[in-house]
Scaffold this active site. Sequence first.
Site, PDB file in Angstrom:
ATOM      1  N   GLU A 291       0.839  -1.213   0.000  1.00 50.66           N
ATOM      2  CA  GLU A 291       0.000   0.000   0.000  1.00 50.66           C
ATOM      3  C   GLU A 291       0.877   1.268   0.000  1.00 50.66           C
ATOM      4  OE1 GLU A 291      -3.340  -0.223  -0.569  1.00 50.66           O
ATOM      5  OE2 GLU A 291      -3.164   1.945  -0.745  1.00 50.66           O
TER       6      GLU A 291
HETATM    7  C1  LIG Z   1       2.163  -9.839   0.822  1.00 48.73           C
HETATM    8  C2  LIG Z   1       1.891  -8.816  -0.220  1.00 48.73           C
HETATM    9  C3  LIG Z   1       0.582  -8.446  -0.496  1.00 48.73           C
HETATM   10  C4  LIG Z   1       0.319  -7.510  -1.494  1.00 48.73           C
HETATM   11  N1  LIG Z   1      -0.991  -7.213  -1.818  1.00 48.73           N
HETATM   12  C5  LIG Z   1      -1.231  -6.476  -2.935  1.00 48.73           C
HETATM   13  C6  LIG Z   1      -2.552  -6.336  -3.439  1.00 48.73           C
HETATM   14  O1  LIG Z   1      -3.516  -6.855  -2.877  1.00 48.73           O
HETATM   15  N2  LIG Z   1      -2.731  -5.624  -4.583  1.00 48.73           N
HETATM   16  C7  LIG Z   1      -1.697  -5.038  -5.244  1.00 48.73           C
HETATM   17  O2  LIG Z   1      -1.933  -4.417  -6.283  1.00 48.73           O
HETATM   18  N3  LIG Z   1      -0.432  -5.137  -4.779  1.00 48.73           N
HETATM   19  C8  LIG Z   1      -0.175  -5.846  -3.642  1.00 48.73           C
HETATM   20  N4  LIG Z   1       1.108  -5.989  -3.183  1.00 48.73           N
HETATM   21  C9  LIG Z   1       2.188  -5.308  -3.874  1.00 48.73           C
HETATM   22  C10 LIG Z   1       2.779  -4.173  -3.071  1.00 48.73           C
HETATM   23  O3  LIG Z   1       1.887  -3.108  -3.025  1.00 48.73           O
HETATM   24  C11 LIG Z   1       4.151  -3.830  -3.687  1.00 48.73           C
HETATM   25  O4  LIG Z   1       5.032  -4.871  -3.324  1.00 48.73           O
HETATM   26  C12 LIG Z   1       4.665  -2.479  -3.217  1.00 48.73           C
HETATM   27  O5  LIG Z   1       3.894  -1.458  -3.765  1.00 48.73           O
HETATM   28  C13 LIG Z   1       6.127  -2.233  -3.597  1.00 48.73           C
HETATM   29  O6  LIG Z   1       6.366  -2.517  -4.948  1.00 48.73           O
HETATM   30  P1  LIG Z   1       7.587  -3.497  -5.331  1.00 48.73           P
HETATM   31  O7  LIG Z   1       7.461  -4.731  -4.513  1.00 48.73           O
HETATM   32  O8  LIG Z   1       7.617  -3.660  -6.796  1.00 48.73           O
HETATM   33  O9  LIG Z   1       8.867  -2.749  -4.836  1.00 48.73           O
HETATM   34  P2  LIG Z   1       9.678  -1.623  -5.672  1.00 48.73           P
HETATM   35  O10 LIG Z   1       8.729  -0.654  -6.234  1.00 48.73           O
HETATM   36  O11 LIG Z   1      10.611  -2.308  -6.585  1.00 48.73           O
HETATM   37  O12 LIG Z   1      10.481  -0.908  -4.510  1.00 48.73           O
HETATM   38  C14 LIG Z   1      11.737  -1.391  -4.005  1.00 48.73           C
HETATM   39  C15 LIG Z   1      12.354  -0.309  -3.121  1.00 48.73           C
HETATM   40  O13 LIG Z   1      12.604   0.875  -3.897  1.00 48.73           O
HETATM   41  C16 LIG Z   1      11.938   1.994  -3.340  1.00 48.73           C
HETATM   42  N5  LIG Z   1      11.449   2.846  -4.422  1.00 48.73           N
HETATM   43  C17 LIG Z   1      10.761   2.474  -5.523  1.00 48.73           C
HETATM   44  N6  LIG Z   1      10.477   3.543  -6.277  1.00 48.73           N
HETATM   45  C18 LIG Z   1      10.989   4.614  -5.648  1.00 48.73           C
HETATM   46  C19 LIG Z   1      11.019   6.025  -5.925  1.00 48.73           C
HETATM   47  N7  LIG Z   1      10.432   6.531  -7.005  1.00 48.73           N
HETATM   48  N8  LIG Z   1      11.639   6.829  -5.044  1.00 48.73           N
HETATM   49  C20 LIG Z   1      12.201   6.334  -3.926  1.00 48.73           C
HETATM   50  N9  LIG Z   1      12.200   5.031  -3.613  1.00 48.73           N
HETATM   51  C21 LIG Z   1      11.592   4.186  -4.466  1.00 48.73           C
HETATM   52  C22 LIG Z   1      10.808   1.430  -2.490  1.00 48.73           C
HETATM   53  O14 LIG Z   1      10.427   2.313  -1.450  1.00 48.73           O
HETATM   54  C23 LIG Z   1      11.435   0.144  -1.967  1.00 48.73           C
HETATM   55  O15 LIG Z   1      12.202   0.411  -0.842  1.00 48.73           O
HETATM   56  C24 LIG Z   1       1.390  -6.903  -2.171  1.00 48.73           C
HETATM   57  C25 LIG Z   1       2.704  -7.256  -1.863  1.00 48.73           C
HETATM   58  C26 LIG Z   1       2.964  -8.227  -0.936  1.00 48.73           C
HETATM   59  C27 LIG Z   1       4.393  -8.651  -0.691  1.00 48.73           C
END
Ligand SMILES: Cc1cc2nc3c(=O)[nH]c(=O)nc-3n(C[C@H](O)[C@H](O)[C@H](O)COP(=O)(O)OP(=O)(O)OC[C@H]3O[C@@H](n4cnc5c(N)ncnc54)[C@H](O)[C@@H]3O)c2cc1C
Length: 593
Positions: free
Chosen positions: A440
Site C-alpha cells: 500500500e
Molecule cells: C504480501 C503482499 C501483499 C500484497 N498485496 C497487494 C494487493 O492486494 N494488490 C496489489 O496491487 N499489490 C499488492 N502488493 C504489492 C505491493 O503493493 C508492492 O510490493 C509495493 O507497492 C512495492 O512494490 P515493489 O514490490 O515492486 O517494490 P519496488 O517498487 O521495486 O520498490 C523497491 C524499493 O525501492 C523503493 N522505491 C521504488 N520507487 C521509488 C522512488 N520513485 N523513489 C524512492 N524510492 C523508491 C521502495 O520504497 C522500496 O524500498 C502486495 C505485496 C505483498 C508482498
Amino acid sequence: MAEYAPPLDEIRFVLEHVAGIDELSGLEGFEHADVDSTMAVLEEFGRFVVDKVLPTNRVGDEEGSHVGGDPADPTVVTAAGFKEAYARYVESGWGTVPFDPAYGGGGFPWTVGVAMHELLNSGNVAFAMAPLLTQGALDMLFAHGSEEDKHRYLPKMVSGEWTGTMNLTEPDAGSDVGAVRTRAVPAADGSYRITGTKIFITFGEHDLAENIVHLVLARTPGAPPGTKGLSCFIVPKWLVEEDGSLGARNGVKVVSVEHKMGIRASPTCVLDYDEAVGYLVGAENAGMRLMFTMMNSARLSVGVEGLGLCEAAWQRARRYARERQQGRSPGATGPPSAIVEHADVRRMLLTMKASTEALRALHYFDARQIDLGRHHPDEAERAAATELAGLLTPLSKGWGTDLANEITSLAIQVFGGMGFIEETGVAQLYRDARITAIYEGTNGIQGMDLVGRKLPMRGGGVVADLTARMRATADELRAAGERVAPIGVQLADGLDVLQQATDWILAKGAGDPVQALAAATPYLRLFSQVVGAWLLGVEALACTGPTARSLPPGFADAKVATARYFADHILPTVHGLLPTITAGKADLFAVEI
Ligand SMILES: Cc1cc2nc3c(=O)[nH]c(=O)nc-3n(C[C@H](O)[C@H](O)[C@H](O)COP(=O)(O)OP(=O)(O)OC[C@H]3O[C@@H](n4cnc5c(N)ncnc54)[C@H](O)[C@@H]3O)c2cc1C
C-alpha cells in the site's frame, strides 16, 4: 489470563476524547452511533475476535494457504478454521457495520470500522486482510460505481458473501503503478476484455466466498503513458446476471500463491487475466484519480494493521514480564524479581505502551477526518477535514507500520530467548508486521507523499493550521497544573523542531525536490512523534478535568504517566532527527553505490 483481551476501556476513551464520537453521531445518518451503541458493537465484536478469529492465528501461520481443488479451475485452500471463522463473520454481519444502510450496511462511521479493524488485526492480521481488501474495493464502488454496479455488487460485498480485491501490481509495476501493462480492449456490448498478469494480489483467489470481485487497473488502446492512461475495471470471478445470480466463469485464474515470511495464511496470488470480461468504473483514463480518492482510507487501514499488531505485542510482553522471574532488582532480597521490575524492561514496556496509545489516537483521529470529510454538512468543514486526513494519512501508514516493526521486535526482546522461539507467538507478530511497511505504498513512498504532495497543500497552510492547533494544546497543558505541564513544555519544544524542519523542507524543496526527498523519511518520523505527543497530551488533558471521575480506577493516572513517558523519552529524539533532515542530499550522493 487470555492471550489477548480487547482494550475496550482505552478504545472508548479514545473514541470519546480524540475521535469525538459524540460529534460524529450528530451527523446525519449516524444518529444511532452514540458511544454506548458503538461500544456495544465493539464489545460483541471483541468477543467474536477472541473466540473465533484468534484461534486461527497460529494454525494459519503454520499451514499457510495453497493452490488446490480442480486442476482445470484451481482455487486457493485456506488454513484450517478460516472458512468457519469467515462464515461466522458474514453470518453476524460484522463487515456491514461502517457501510450505507441502503446496501445492507450498519450505517456506522468509518471511525467505528477502524476500531473494529484494530481488534480483528490484533486477533489475526492474515485473516483480517480478506475484509480489509473487500472494504477497500467497496469504498471505491460506493464512491465511483454506477448505480447499476452498486445494485449488482454492493449488497453481497457489504454482507461479505463476496469478497473484493485491488489489482495494481505487476512484475514491472510496483511502486511505479504507471508502468501497468495489463490491456483492456473495448467489446461490442460496452464491456472490456482484460488480458495481463497481476502479481501479489491479496486474497486474489480463495475458498471463503462464492464470488470475488476484482478491481483491476489496466490500459485501454491508445491510452496515454504512465498513470494518466490507467482505467479501473470491475472483473468478477463469476459473472453476475441482472437478477444478481451467478453466471459464467470469467477468464481470471490463480497461477500460484507466494511463500512468505509472514501473514502466511493470507493468499498472495499471481493472477492470470485472459480476455476476462471487465466493466469500466468511472471514465477511461481516470483509474488512478479514482484510486487517489480512496487512498486515505486504504492506507489508514494498513496503518491499523500496524496498530493491531502493536497492541497484541504489548499485551503479550506485559504478561510475560510479570510472570518471568530473573535476577533481582537493585536492593531486592528474597526470590528473584519478575523482569517487569527491571528498569530496562520497563523502558521497553513503556515504549511499547506509549507508542501503541499514540498510534491509536492518531489512527482514530485520522479516521474522524475521513468521516467529517465525507459527511459534514458544511462544505468548508468537509474540505478542511479531507485536507487534514491527507496530511495525517502518510503518518498513520508510515509511522504506524514502522512502529509495528519496532514494537513487535521489542516484544521479542522482552521475551528474551523465548521470543526467538516460535512457540511463544511473538516471533509470528514480528514476521507478520514486516510487510506492512512495504505494501500500500512503501514507507519510503509515504515519506515522499508527505513532503512532495502534502506539505505543499495550500502553500503549507494545512500543516500550519495543524501546527497552530498543536501549539494551543501545548499552552493549555502548561496552564493545567504540574501533572501535565511538563508534557506541554516538551510538546512546545517538539513543535519548534518540527517548525524548523518544515521551513527547511519547504524552502529547499522548492528549488530542488531531491533535497526534500532526501529528508522525507526522518521528517515523517519527526512529524509523527510530535503529532503522537500532541494527541497523548490531548488525552492527558481530558484526564485532568471532570471526565477523570467517570474513568475506570487508575485509568487517568496511567494515561497521564504514559503521556509523560512519551513526552520525556520518545519525543526528544526529534532533536536528533533535525540535523539528519537539514544535512540534505549531499552525503547520499557522495558515495558510489
Ligand atoms: C504480501 C503482499 C501483499 C500484497 N498485496 C497487494 C494487493 O492486494 N494488490 C496489489 O496491487 N499489490 C499488492 N502488493 C504489492 C505491493 O503493493 C508492492 O510490493 C509495493 O507497492 C512495492 O512494490 P515493489 O514490490 O515492486 O517494490 P519496488 O517498487 O521495486 O520498490 C523497491 C524499493 O525501492 C523503493 N522505491 C521504488 N520507487 C521509488 C522512488 N520513485 N523513489 C524512492 N524510492 C523508491 C521502495 O520504497 C522500496 O524500498 C502486495 C505485496 C505483498 C508482498
